[in-house]
Scaffold this active site. Sequence first.
Site, PDB file in Angstrom:
ATOM      1  N   SER A 425       0.778  -1.352   0.111  1.00 39.67           N
ATOM      2  CA  SER A 425      -0.117  -0.051  -0.025  1.00 39.67           C
ATOM      3  C   SER A 425       0.806   1.259   0.039  1.00 39.67           C
ATOM      4  CB  SER A 425      -0.957   0.000   1.119  1.00 39.67           C
ATOM      5  OG  SER A 425      -0.503  -0.255   2.335  1.00 39.67           O
ATOM      6  N   HIS A 446      -3.715  -3.799  -5.656  1.00 42.14           N
ATOM      7  CA  HIS A 446      -4.024  -3.020  -4.269  1.00 42.14           C
ATOM      8  C   HIS A 446      -5.437  -3.412  -3.809  1.00 42.14           C
ATOM      9  CE1 HIS A 446      -4.650   0.490  -1.458  1.00 42.14           C
ATOM     10  NE2 HIS A 446      -3.875  -0.268  -0.925  1.00 42.14           N
ATOM     11  N   GLU A 458      -7.086  -1.433  -7.229  1.00 42.17           N
ATOM     12  CA  GLU A 458      -6.195  -0.581  -7.943  1.00 42.17           C
ATOM     13  C   GLU A 458      -5.119  -1.556  -8.569  1.00 42.17           C
ATOM     14  OE1 GLU A 458      -6.407   3.770  -5.925  1.00 42.17           O
ATOM     15  OE2 GLU A 458      -5.522   2.168  -4.555  1.00 42.17           O
ATOM     16  N   ASN A 496      -6.457   6.152  -1.631  1.00 43.99           N
ATOM     17  CA  ASN A 496      -5.985   6.581  -0.375  1.00 43.99           C
ATOM     18  C   ASN A 496      -5.463   8.087  -0.395  1.00 43.99           C
ATOM     19  OD1 ASN A 496      -6.422   4.428   0.938  1.00 43.99           O
ATOM     20  ND2 ASN A 496      -4.551   3.319   0.825  1.00 43.99           N
TER      21      ASN A 496
HETATM   22  P1  NAI Z   1      -0.301  -8.931   8.196  1.00 45.17           P
HETATM   23  O1  NAI Z   1       0.709  -8.455   8.996  1.00 45.17           O
HETATM   24  O2  NAI Z   1      -1.826  -9.214   8.614  1.00 45.17           O
HETATM   25  O3  NAI Z   1       0.126 -10.151   7.464  1.00 45.17           O
HETATM   26  C1  NAI Z   1       1.323 -10.387   6.902  1.00 45.17           C
HETATM   27  C2  NAI Z   1       1.530 -11.894   6.890  1.00 45.17           C
HETATM   28  O4  NAI Z   1       2.722 -12.143   5.961  1.00 45.17           O
HETATM   29  C3  NAI Z   1       1.897 -12.292   8.164  1.00 45.17           C
HETATM   30  O5  NAI Z   1       0.879 -13.668   8.474  1.00 45.17           O
HETATM   31  C4  NAI Z   1       3.183 -12.841   8.269  1.00 45.17           C
HETATM   32  O6  NAI Z   1       3.320 -14.195   9.031  1.00 45.17           O
HETATM   33  C5  NAI Z   1       3.458 -13.130   6.755  1.00 45.17           C
HETATM   34  N1  NAI Z   1       4.905 -13.123   6.227  1.00 45.17           N
HETATM   35  C6  NAI Z   1       5.719 -11.974   6.413  1.00 45.17           C
HETATM   36  N2  NAI Z   1       6.650 -12.417   6.002  1.00 45.17           N
HETATM   37  C7  NAI Z   1       6.772 -13.690   5.096  1.00 45.17           C
HETATM   38  C8  NAI Z   1       7.484 -14.206   4.166  1.00 45.17           C
HETATM   39  N3  NAI Z   1       8.604 -13.658   3.999  1.00 45.17           N
HETATM   40  N4  NAI Z   1       6.972 -15.380   3.522  1.00 45.17           N
HETATM   41  C9  NAI Z   1       5.550 -15.660   3.948  1.00 45.17           C
HETATM   42  N5  NAI Z   1       4.651 -15.021   4.696  1.00 45.17           N
HETATM   43  C10 NAI Z   1       5.308 -13.916   5.288  1.00 45.17           C
HETATM   44  O7  NAI Z   1      -0.480  -7.638   6.979  1.00 45.17           O
HETATM   45  P2  NAI Z   1      -1.576  -7.188   6.047  1.00 45.17           P
HETATM   46  O8  NAI Z   1      -2.346  -6.126   6.699  1.00 45.17           O
HETATM   47  O9  NAI Z   1      -2.273  -8.421   5.655  1.00 45.17           O
HETATM   48  O10 NAI Z   1      -0.902  -6.774   4.858  1.00 45.17           O
HETATM   49  C11 NAI Z   1      -0.288  -7.283   4.016  1.00 45.17           C
HETATM   50  C12 NAI Z   1       0.296  -6.207   2.828  1.00 45.17           C
HETATM   51  O11 NAI Z   1      -0.690  -5.643   2.190  1.00 45.17           O
HETATM   52  C13 NAI Z   1       1.158  -5.114   3.163  1.00 45.17           C
HETATM   53  O12 NAI Z   1       2.108  -4.982   2.019  1.00 45.17           O
HETATM   54  C14 NAI Z   1      -0.075  -4.004   3.502  1.00 45.17           C
HETATM   55  O13 NAI Z   1       0.674  -2.548   3.010  1.00 45.17           O
HETATM   56  C15 NAI Z   1      -0.836  -4.265   2.227  1.00 45.17           C
HETATM   57  N6  NAI Z   1      -2.361  -3.761   2.383  1.00 45.17           N
HETATM   58  C16 NAI Z   1      -2.602  -3.728   3.675  1.00 45.17           C
HETATM   59  C17 NAI Z   1      -4.059  -3.486   3.944  1.00 45.17           C
HETATM   60  C18 NAI Z   1      -4.814  -3.555   5.220  1.00 45.17           C
HETATM   61  O14 NAI Z   1      -5.919  -2.751   5.429  1.00 45.17           O
HETATM   62  N7  NAI Z   1      -4.073  -4.026   6.119  1.00 45.17           N
HETATM   63  C19 NAI Z   1      -4.738  -2.796   2.723  1.00 45.17           C
HETATM   64  C20 NAI Z   1      -3.966  -2.818   1.516  1.00 45.17           C
HETATM   65  C21 NAI Z   1      -2.853  -3.294   1.301  1.00 45.17           C
END
Ligand code: NAI
Length: 663
Positions: A425, A446, A458, A496
């Site tokens: 994001s 996105h 997006e 955003n």
């Molecule tokens: P989160 O922290 O809930 O989940 C991330 C997951 O990735 C965790 O389960 C972790 O164990 C796993 N992980 C970390 N490194 C890893 C690796 N090398 N290999 C495999 N798994 C790995 O994060 P979230 O909120 O789901 O965000 C994920 C991505 O999505 C980020 O880039 C964030 O910026 C983007 N994003 C998030 C939004 C939100 O509202 N939370 C909205 C739009 C995009």
Amino acid sequence: MPTPLPTLHDWRLSIDYEGIAWALMDREGERVNSMGRRFTEELGGIVKWTETAAIHGEIKGLVLMSAKPTGFLVGADIREFSRFATEPQIKEVVKETLGLLNRIEKLPVPVVAAIHGFCLGGGLELALACHYRIADREEDTRLGFPEVKLGIFPGLNGTVRSIHLAGPMDAMNAMLTGRMLRPTAAKAMGLIDQVVPTHHNLRWAARKGVLQKRRSKGAPWWKQVVLKQPVRGLLAKQMRAKTAEKVREDHYPAPYRLIDLFEQYGDDPARMRTAETEIFAPLMASDTSRNLRRVFTLSEMLKDEAPKNGYKPKLVHIVGAGTMGGDIAAWCVVCGLQASLQDLEEAQLKKVLTRAKGLFKKQLRGKTAIDSAVARLIADPQGKYIKHADVVIEAIVENLEVKQKLFQDLEAQMKSGAVLATNTSSLKLEDIAKPLKDPWRLVGLHFFNPVAQLPLVEVVHGEGTREDEVRKAAAFVTAIKKFPLIVKSCPGFLVNRVLTPYMMDAVRRYAEGTPRDKIDQAALTFGMPMGPLELIDLVGVDIANKVGQQLGSGSPQDNPLSRLVQAGKLGKKSGEGFYVWENGKPKRGETTYDAAELDRLGRELIKPMLDECERALADGIVVDADHVDAGVIFGTGFAPFRGGPLHYRRSQESGAAAKQAAV
Ligand code: NAI
């Protein structure tokens, strides 16, 4: 000599050896059938031919069905709506079509509608004018009156006919909600008369319908008793209250006018028929309906971003089973794809599988469909499916080095031609792609949280991203029933970027003393789905604060958001932010504010968003103003009845200019 068949382009007409006339809808050069001008004129020709052929005893009956696999008839052709700009024009066209439907109803031979696929709006009204209706029970067969979503209601006497066939409660409910009905539900209501298992059974059933001269009898007496006063008045009152829970009359008048029509003329079909047109025409000519039709056209425009070359992804591999990755995987599975999900933590994968089951139960019908969805969601901690995947999406922690390392691994394993995407994001696509052998392959996808509810994705392209990769990614987005918005890589992308100044301005006003509830009520008065402060609580105060600072809208240290974060008040997730949250709901204040004041404040609140939309357009973040409007409507819920932020601003400006000129 038999009556000569009319010349047709959008229909096919033939008579079989038993004397049944088959009129098949098949609009030339179109994927789906809709009621365009020529289509309706040709239907007129068919009706005229049937009248003559019936009098001469040349045919035993007429069957209306579709020759297209996409379905029966989706209603009016929205692209031709510009023909109906004024009330007199609308009344003229409605009168002609009504006359045609009445003639179908009065044909001396049985007329059967045989329905497969979508039968919506004017399409359903046409079917209701037939004497008998049969639909198949296939998964993609749906009937409904979506008109309220376009700021109108059924205007081809569908109000009167549906009330006659299904009774007032069911018919009004279907028209007021615009919901799509499965054939079995439509049959239970009485809107259709017979259900057959598949489209293969339709012809035979329709043939029998004609030969046995079947005719619907209409709703039984006990369904119609509520049409008498005072019960009808009470029902109307209940309907108004229920509608008010969902939409405001000043924003969406159509359902309220439909209730008025029902209340005044519900027990007098003849008067209801004429009153329907009188009330329908001004709604159809209103800005609200014009804007809602525009929203529909914008959604079609986004769907058209995907190439029509039959690209159909089947397997998607997602790395990162957190909030986003888990929900994206589950959603892909709901849409019929197979999804493999990878995470460092096995516990995360387990959590997602349980969470996904809840979504499957909500979205899918029947044990077989749910079991098959569960089987299509694969926990893949080692990433064994990467090499088979058509689309690979990364949704891991927001950290550049970690993402770069992961993408190098993914690139080495993926098959050629597969889409490679990040859900980042805030990181620059170009930076993430830097270490790749083929950096022009990477796209951004996105998604918005919660994935199942928000319709926009997006599709981000960086400096050198290949066009065909972007288009393939857009095709993937439409395959999972979302709208793709192609955006240039930039901080905040489009959604955003325009939301942030709006939210931060609301925070500033709050800090300067405007009450929280006044701010949020003003946004609702404007037509936003929720107030900006409630939205911040929902997104997370910490996340909003970070994004605000990244995009340069929040003051770095001492701002109300930082203070809330320091106090551990992170919004819904911690139980308190701007609001105290109980059972997932914010506790709102009791005070209501002056309507004119809320109206004025609502327009002021939205201004920073409009300004940012102008800047995003000038920066070329999306290709044109329509795409800004589409992105902001589907990404933020921006008051659909206003037709989009830039459209709203332009119409305000032209309205002001017209006023000035008149002075
Ligand atoms: P989160 O922290 O809930 O989940 C991330 C997951 O990735 C965790 O389960 C972790 O164990 C796993 N992980 C970390 N490194 C890893 C690796 N090398 N290999 C495999 N798994 C790995 O994060 P979230 O909120 O789901 O965000 C994920 C991505 O999505 C980020 O880039 C964030 O910026 C983007 N994003 C998030 C939004 C939100 O509202 N939370 C909205 C739009 C995009």
